[in-house]
Scaffold this active site. Structure first.
Site, short mmCIF file in Angstrom:
data_model
loop_
_atom_site.label_atom_id
_atom_site.label_comp_id
_atom_site.label_asym_id
_atom_site.label_seq_id
_atom_site.Cartn_x
_atom_site.Cartn_y
_atom_site.Cartn_z
N ASP A 1 -1.36 18.76 16.06
CA ASP A 1 -0.09 19.29 16.56
C ASP A 1 0.81 19.67 15.40
OD1 ASP A 1 1.85 19.91 18.48
OD2 ASP A 1 2.70 17.88 18.44
N ILE B 1 2.88 16.14 25.65
CA ILE B 1 3.70 14.98 26.01
C ILE B 1 3.76 14.02 24.83
CG2 ILE B 1 3.96 13.03 27.59
CD1 ILE B 1 4.37 15.73 28.95
#
Length: 309
Positions: free
Chosen positions: A82, A252
């Site tokens: 990420d 999330i």
């Protein structure tokens, strides 16, 4: 172990109108917890590492470690970087065995973002790894700036010029606890998703900063020593609607991690005479299992997408 390239999952998610949850994990035990719930729910899932969590997890061995703990897992999943901040960071993860990376060059000019992303795409595709990129700026504090929302025409041009496999777009979500101002009505720019979908059907989009942060979670977090006065997340119905258009991956982090710390704080408070780590870590893991289970069932609509063998 069904560790896969994300392109194998995106098409089914798009066609069947659901999203794949990507959870920001920080430990091997968190990885196992996410996989166990996803296995039970027959849901594809993404184990997502920030550069910081990867450094914490012993870079170089992460894929091998996950292979060891997932030998009984039959649902497909991916290991994803990420917000990779450099070409070198992405290449390092690809060489380690990650099946997906995000190169985030969104802070640069369009031309520089394209140049950097293309280099990562060229290397990744040679190694059967998917690449996510970003156009726009998913920071709640910058919503009033002109470049906050992704321009659909710019996004389409970027996708075509870079060959990236998915694109993180800014449509109103935001990183952190306060994704909206306290007096702001939560809403997302679905028109951006629809315009991109009209020009590039089947292309998977990604939402960052998509935690919901329920009032009950905030209350439980504070009950045992937390000190977060307020938080405002994304309405669950908005996320489900985005998944029904062309959002195939939803990230999330905030409420996933808050759930873990809530379980940990409660266990510490209730077991002051104990010192065995699993006494405290097991309840923390149960809390994130509840988080994953709820989102896969009630927000992502990703349950029972993988058929029993």
């Amino acid at each position: 172990m069904p560790l896969v390239n994300l392109n194998q999952l995106y098409k089914d998610a798009y066609v069947n109108k659901y999203a794949i949850g990507a959870f920001n994990v920080d430990t091997l035990a968190m990885c196992r917890a996410v996989l166990e719930v996803s296995q039970k729910n027959r849901s594809p899932v993404i184990l997502m590492f920030s550069e910081g969590s990867r450094a914490f997890m012993h870079p170089g061995n992460i894929k091998d470690l996950i292979e060891n703990i997932s030998q009984d897992i039959t649902i497909p999943f991916a290991i994803h970087l990420d917000h990779g901040r450099s070409i070198e960071s992405c290449i390092s993860c690809i060489d380690e065995g990650f099946t997906s990376v995000m190169i985030d060059a969104s802070k640069y000019s369009f031309e520089e973002n394209v140049r950097i992303t293309k280099q990562v795409v060229e290397y990744a595709h040679k190694h059967n790894v998917t690449v996510e990129a970003e156009v726009g700026c998913v920071e709640a504090s910058k919503k009033d700036e002109d470049n906050f929302y992704t321009d659909p025409d710019v996004a389409i041009r970027f996708i075509k010029e870079t060959g990236c496999d998915s694109l993180a777009v800014s449509i109103g979500t935001g990183h952190g606890l306060m994704k909206f101002k306290e007096d702001e009505k939560p809403q997302l720019r679905f028109d951006i998703l629809e315009k991109i979908n009209e020009k590039l059907p089947y292309f998977p989009l990604v939402l960052h900063g998509s935690s919901s942060i329920s009032p009950s979670l905030l209350e439980d977090f504070n009950k045992y020593g937390g000190n977060i006065k307020t938080a405002k997340g994304i309405d669950e119905a908005l996320l489900s609607k985005a998944a029904s258009i062309n959002v195939c991956k939803i990230n999330i982090g905030t409420d996933f991690r808050m759930s873990y710390i809530t379980g940990l704080r409660e266990a510490l408070a209730k077991n002051s005479d104990k010192f065995t780590p699993r006494t405290f870590l097991t309840p923390a893991l149960e809390k994130i299992k509840e988080c994953v289970d709820y989102k896969q069932n009630h927000i992502f609509n990703s349950v029972n997408r993988i058929k029993e063998e």
